[in-house]
Design a protein around this motif. Sequence first.
Motif, PDB file in Angstrom:
ATOM      1  N   CYS A   1       1.455  10.165  -7.260  1.00 54.17           N
ATOM      2  CA  CYS A   1       2.343   9.220  -6.589  1.00 54.17           C
ATOM      3  C   CYS A   1       1.802   7.794  -6.642  1.00 54.17           C
ATOM      4  O   CYS A   1       2.346   6.888  -6.021  1.00 54.17           O
ATOM      5  CB  CYS A   1       2.568   9.634  -5.129  1.00 54.17           C
ATOM      6  SG  CYS A   1       1.095   9.608  -4.090  1.00 54.17           S
ATOM      7  N   LYS A   2       0.708   7.613  -7.395  1.00 56.20           N
ATOM      8  CA  LYS A   2       0.068   6.312  -7.562  1.00 56.20           C
ATOM      9  C   LYS A   2      -0.334   5.714  -6.224  1.00 56.20           C
ATOM     10  O   LYS A   2      -0.162   4.518  -5.975  1.00 56.20           O
ATOM     11  CB  LYS A   2       0.970   5.364  -8.355  1.00 56.20           C
ATOM     12  CG  LYS A   2       1.295   5.887  -9.762  1.00 56.20           C
ATOM     13  CD  LYS A   2       1.971   4.857 -10.618  1.00 56.20           C
ATOM     14  CE  LYS A   2       2.213   5.406 -12.022  1.00 56.20           C
ATOM     15  NZ  LYS A   2       2.841   4.427 -12.914  1.00 56.20           N
ATOM     16  N   ALA A   3      -0.879   6.578  -5.368  1.00 57.52           N
ATOM     17  CA  ALA A   3      -1.409   6.085  -4.094  1.00 57.52           C
ATOM     18  C   ALA A   3      -2.569   5.136  -4.368  1.00 57.52           C
ATOM     19  O   ALA A   3      -3.422   5.409  -5.214  1.00 57.52           O
ATOM     20  CB  ALA A   3      -1.871   7.253  -3.228  1.00 57.52           C
TER      21      ALA A   3
ATOM     22  N   VAL B   1       0.170   8.191  11.775  1.00 62.23           N
ATOM     23  CA  VAL B   1       1.326   7.628  12.468  1.00 62.23           C
ATOM     24  C   VAL B   1       1.182   6.110  12.563  1.00 62.23           C
ATOM     25  O   VAL B   1       2.151   5.362  12.383  1.00 62.23           O
ATOM     26  CB  VAL B   1       1.484   8.263  13.860  1.00 62.23           C
ATOM     27  CG1 VAL B   1       2.606   7.589  14.645  1.00 62.23           C
ATOM     28  CG2 VAL B   1       1.750   9.763  13.738  1.00 62.23           C
ATOM     29  N   ARG B   2      -0.018   5.653  12.837  1.00 62.06           N
ATOM     30  CA  ARG B   2      -0.257   4.207  12.922  1.00 62.06           C
ATOM     31  C   ARG B   2       0.074   3.515  11.608  1.00 62.06           C
ATOM     32  O   ARG B   2       0.763   2.487  11.587  1.00 62.06           O
ATOM     33  CB  ARG B   2      -1.724   3.947  13.292  1.00 62.06           C
ATOM     34  CG  ARG B   2      -2.108   2.464  13.335  1.00 62.06           C
ATOM     35  CD  ARG B   2      -3.584   2.291  13.624  1.00 62.06           C
ATOM     36  NE  ARG B   2      -4.427   2.654  12.498  1.00 62.06           N
ATOM     37  CZ  ARG B   2      -4.761   1.820  11.505  1.00 62.06           C
ATOM     38  NH1 ARG B   2      -4.305   0.576  11.498  1.00 62.06           N
ATOM     39  NH2 ARG B   2      -5.552   2.228  10.525  1.00 62.06           N
ATOM     40  N   LEU B   3      -0.414   4.067  10.504  1.00 61.22           N
ATOM     41  CA  LEU B   3      -0.165   3.458   9.192  1.00 61.22           C
ATOM     42  C   LEU B   3       1.315   3.506   8.849  1.00 61.22           C
ATOM     43  O   LEU B   3       1.884   2.521   8.362  1.00 61.22           O
ATOM     44  CB  LEU B   3      -0.983   4.185   8.128  1.00 61.22           C
ATOM     45  CG  LEU B   3      -2.499   4.003   8.206  1.00 61.22           C
ATOM     46  CD1 LEU B   3      -3.193   4.946   7.225  1.00 61.22           C
ATOM     47  CD2 LEU B   3      -2.890   2.564   7.912  1.00 61.22           C
ATOM     48  N   GLN B   4       1.937   4.637   9.093  1.00 60.38           N
ATOM     49  CA  GLN B   4       3.370   4.781   8.830  1.00 60.38           C
ATOM     50  C   GLN B   4       4.175   3.746   9.609  1.00 60.38           C
ATOM     51  O   GLN B   4       5.045   3.057   9.057  1.00 60.38           O
ATOM     52  CB  GLN B   4       3.811   6.186   9.220  1.00 60.38           C
ATOM     53  CG  GLN B   4       5.303   6.380   9.377  1.00 60.38           C
ATOM     54  CD  GLN B   4       5.639   7.573  10.246  1.00 60.38           C
ATOM     55  OE1 GLN B   4       5.731   8.684   9.751  1.00 60.38           O
ATOM     56  NE2 GLN B   4       5.816   7.343  11.552  1.00 60.38           N
ATOM     57  N   ASP B   5       3.871   3.628  10.895  1.00 58.05           N
ATOM     58  CA  ASP B   5       4.621   2.708  11.750  1.00 58.05           C
ATOM     59  C   ASP B   5       4.323   1.245  11.425  1.00 58.05           C
ATOM     60  O   ASP B   5       5.126   0.353  11.747  1.00 58.05           O
ATOM     61  CB  ASP B   5       4.329   2.996  13.227  1.00 58.05           C
ATOM     62  CG  ASP B   5       4.923   4.331  13.683  1.00 58.05           C
ATOM     63  OD1 ASP B   5       5.748   4.892  12.939  1.00 58.05           O
ATOM     64  OD2 ASP B   5       4.537   4.804  14.769  1.00 58.05           O
TER      65      ASP B   5
ATOM     66  N   PHE C   1       0.819  -1.208   0.000  1.00 57.24           N
ATOM     67  CA  PHE C   1       0.000   0.000   0.000  1.00 57.24           C
ATOM     68  C   PHE C   1       0.856   1.263   0.000  1.00 57.24           C
ATOM     69  O   PHE C   1       1.936   1.314   0.575  1.00 57.24           O
ATOM     70  CB  PHE C   1      -0.926   0.025   1.223  1.00 57.24           C
ATOM     71  CG  PHE C   1      -1.929  -1.087   1.231  1.00 57.24           C
ATOM     72  CD1 PHE C   1      -3.042  -1.037   0.406  1.00 57.24           C
ATOM     73  CD2 PHE C   1      -1.757  -2.192   2.055  1.00 57.24           C
ATOM     74  CE1 PHE C   1      -3.976  -2.071   0.399  1.00 57.24           C
ATOM     75  CE2 PHE C   1      -2.673  -3.224   2.061  1.00 57.24           C
ATOM     76  CZ  PHE C   1      -3.790  -3.170   1.226  1.00 57.24           C
ATOM     77  N   ARG C   2       0.314   2.281  -0.665  1.00 55.68           N
ATOM     78  CA  ARG C   2       0.876   3.630  -0.622  1.00 55.68           C
ATOM     79  C   ARG C   2      -0.273   4.583  -0.328  1.00 55.68           C
ATOM     80  O   ARG C   2      -1.279   4.599  -1.044  1.00 55.68           O
ATOM     81  CB  ARG C   2       1.550   3.991  -1.940  1.00 55.68           C
ATOM     82  CG  ARG C   2       2.090   5.406  -1.984  1.00 55.68           C
ATOM     83  CD  ARG C   2       2.782   5.721  -3.302  1.00 55.68           C
ATOM     84  NE  ARG C   2       4.142   5.182  -3.331  1.00 55.68           N
ATOM     85  CZ  ARG C   2       4.989   5.368  -4.346  1.00 55.68           C
ATOM     86  NH1 ARG C   2       4.599   6.057  -5.415  1.00 55.68           N
ATOM     87  NH2 ARG C   2       6.204   4.870  -4.300  1.00 55.68           N
ATOM     88  N   VAL C   3      -0.125   5.394   0.716  1.00 57.57           N
ATOM     89  CA  VAL C   3      -1.197   6.271   1.204  1.00 57.57           C
ATOM     90  C   VAL C   3      -0.904   7.718   0.849  1.00 57.57           C
ATOM     91  O   VAL C   3       0.245   8.168   0.928  1.00 57.57           O
ATOM     92  CB  VAL C   3      -1.354   6.126   2.738  1.00 57.57           C
ATOM     93  CG1 VAL C   3      -2.093   7.312   3.334  1.00 57.57           C
ATOM     94  CG2 VAL C   3      -2.086   4.845   3.085  1.00 57.57           C
TER      95      VAL C   3
ATOM     96  N   ALA D   1      11.752  10.013   7.697  1.00 53.82           N
ATOM     97  CA  ALA D   1      12.486   8.893   7.109  1.00 53.82           C
ATOM     98  C   ALA D   1      11.530   7.834   6.565  1.00 53.82           C
ATOM     99  O   ALA D   1      11.911   7.012   5.730  1.00 53.82           O
ATOM    100  CB  ALA D   1      13.415   8.264   8.147  1.00 53.82           C
ATOM    101  N   LYS D   2      10.285   7.865   7.029  1.00 45.52           N
ATOM    102  CA  LYS D   2       9.291   6.884   6.597  1.00 45.52           C
ATOM    103  C   LYS D   2       8.182   7.515   5.762  1.00 45.52           C
ATOM    104  O   LYS D   2       7.538   6.829   4.960  1.00 45.52           O
ATOM    105  CB  LYS D   2       8.660   6.207   7.818  1.00 45.52           C
ATOM    106  CG  LYS D   2       9.636   5.452   8.699  1.00 45.52           C
ATOM    107  CD  LYS D   2       8.905   4.902   9.915  1.00 45.52           C
ATOM    108  CE  LYS D   2       9.841   4.153  10.854  1.00 45.52           C
ATOM    109  NZ  LYS D   2       9.143   3.667  12.074  1.00 45.52           N
ATOM    110  N   SER D   3       7.909   8.783   5.972  1.00 47.31           N
ATOM    111  CA  SER D   3       6.819   9.483   5.291  1.00 47.31           C
ATOM    112  C   SER D   3       7.375  10.671   4.511  1.00 47.31           C
ATOM    113  O   SER D   3       8.333  11.306   4.943  1.00 47.31           O
ATOM    114  CB  SER D   3       5.782   9.982   6.308  1.00 47.31           C
ATOM    115  OG  SER D   3       5.171   8.909   6.985  1.00 47.31           O
ATOM    116  N   THR D   4       6.745  10.963   3.385  1.00 46.75           N
ATOM    117  CA  THR D   4       7.165  12.066   2.526  1.00 46.75           C
ATOM    118  C   THR D   4       6.246  13.257   2.754  1.00 46.75           C
ATOM    119  O   THR D   4       5.053  13.193   2.456  1.00 46.75           O
ATOM    120  CB  THR D   4       7.125  11.653   1.041  1.00 46.75           C
ATOM    121  OG1 THR D   4       7.993  10.530   0.852  1.00 46.75           O
ATOM    122  CG2 THR D   4       7.550  12.795   0.142  1.00 46.75           C
ATOM    123  N   ILE D   5       6.796  14.336   3.299  1.00 43.87           N
ATOM    124  CA  ILE D   5       6.040  15.562   3.538  1.00 43.87           C
ATOM    125  C   ILE D   5       6.388  16.551   2.432  1.00 43.87           C
ATOM    126  O   ILE D   5       7.563  16.852   2.216  1.00 43.87           O
ATOM    127  CB  ILE D   5       6.381  16.152   4.915  1.00 43.87           C
ATOM    128  CG1 ILE D   5       6.053  15.143   6.030  1.00 43.87           C
ATOM    129  CG2 ILE D   5       5.631  17.459   5.149  1.00 43.87           C
ATOM    130  CD1 ILE D   5       6.549  15.559   7.410  1.00 43.87           C
TER     131      ILE D   5
END
Length: 362
Positions: A171-173, A59-63, A34-36, A106-110
């Motif tokens: 980003c093809k989420a 944060v839950r999804l990222q983690d 998945f990509r959100v 480092a995990k999410s793109t802002i």
Amino acid sequence: MTDLADSTSDASLDRTRRRSAEIEEQIASDPGRFRVLTGDRPTGNLHVGHYFGSLRNRVRLQDAGVETFVLIADYQVITDRDGVGQIRERVLSLIADYLAVGIDPAKSTIFTHSAVPALNQLMLPFLSLATDAELRRNPTVKAELDASGDRPMSGLLLTYPVHQAADILFCKANLVPVGKDQLPHLEQTRVIARRFDERYGRAGDQPVFPRPEALMSEAPSLLGTDGQHKMSKSRGNTIELTMTAEETAKKLKRAVTDADRNITFDPTGRPEVSNLVLLTALATGRDPHEVAAEIGDGGGGTLKKVTTEAINEMLAPIRQRRAELAADEGYLLSVLREGNARANAIAEETLSEVREAMQMVY
């Protein structure tokens, strides 16, 4: 032709909720599929409604290992406003909020709209795939038009659903956390993705765009401190993440309750009291009925005291981290630069695929 209004019918909502439950199970076993895409408009400070409604879930999804893109939708500020206001300060404030609640760069793109030209260029082919009637039927567009009085609707506001489609598809989420009100926007995005592949000949092969699915938010329905309206920046009834403990206490002390000293959780019959009970329950991870029973006949004063303590305790580490982040503008800007660079690389790659599919590579 897909009727976008069907996306909020009872039967469709039931299907979407069932599918969301299936997706949650898939996230638990294989989050990498998945990509959100999610995000906010930089129109003011975030508050606890945002925290419980979306930030905590991001944060839950990222983690959990889901690749996450967080959009600061700065261009959308001007869809219905005469200017951008203190846009730079608000963008930096959003970044500080994101990092303070646990979003990890480092995990999410802002990233920001205005820094990703290829994303916005997708608007041109996408606009050819949506009709004027579809856009005018969109609930958000209709609501803004109804609320505008005699003010003409801008072209950017009319095409707001198409811009959202570009946000998701650049980003093809393949997954978008939404509430019921956002489902028509997501359905418009799915329609645009399907029509693009049908029109440009790749529907039977590997499609250019995924068909993004909804991850239905079970976000609590929080009222503001006035006890009457949804927590909203424009109404001034919020508890902002930037507030101090003292400011929070003062705001909650003025919160609306009722004359009955026996505290119960009854959102329909006692919305003002129940809202404070719910805030306490969310902040402490408890059941609201249990919270209400514990306060018992303590009355509104005790309820406000308990709620204040719960909210301030929950927010204390977030506020401390946020203060450190806000004092380091250079770091906030570096996070944004890195996120913008990644978003640009992905957007350029997607735009190249679009040009190739449209036979516009010269």
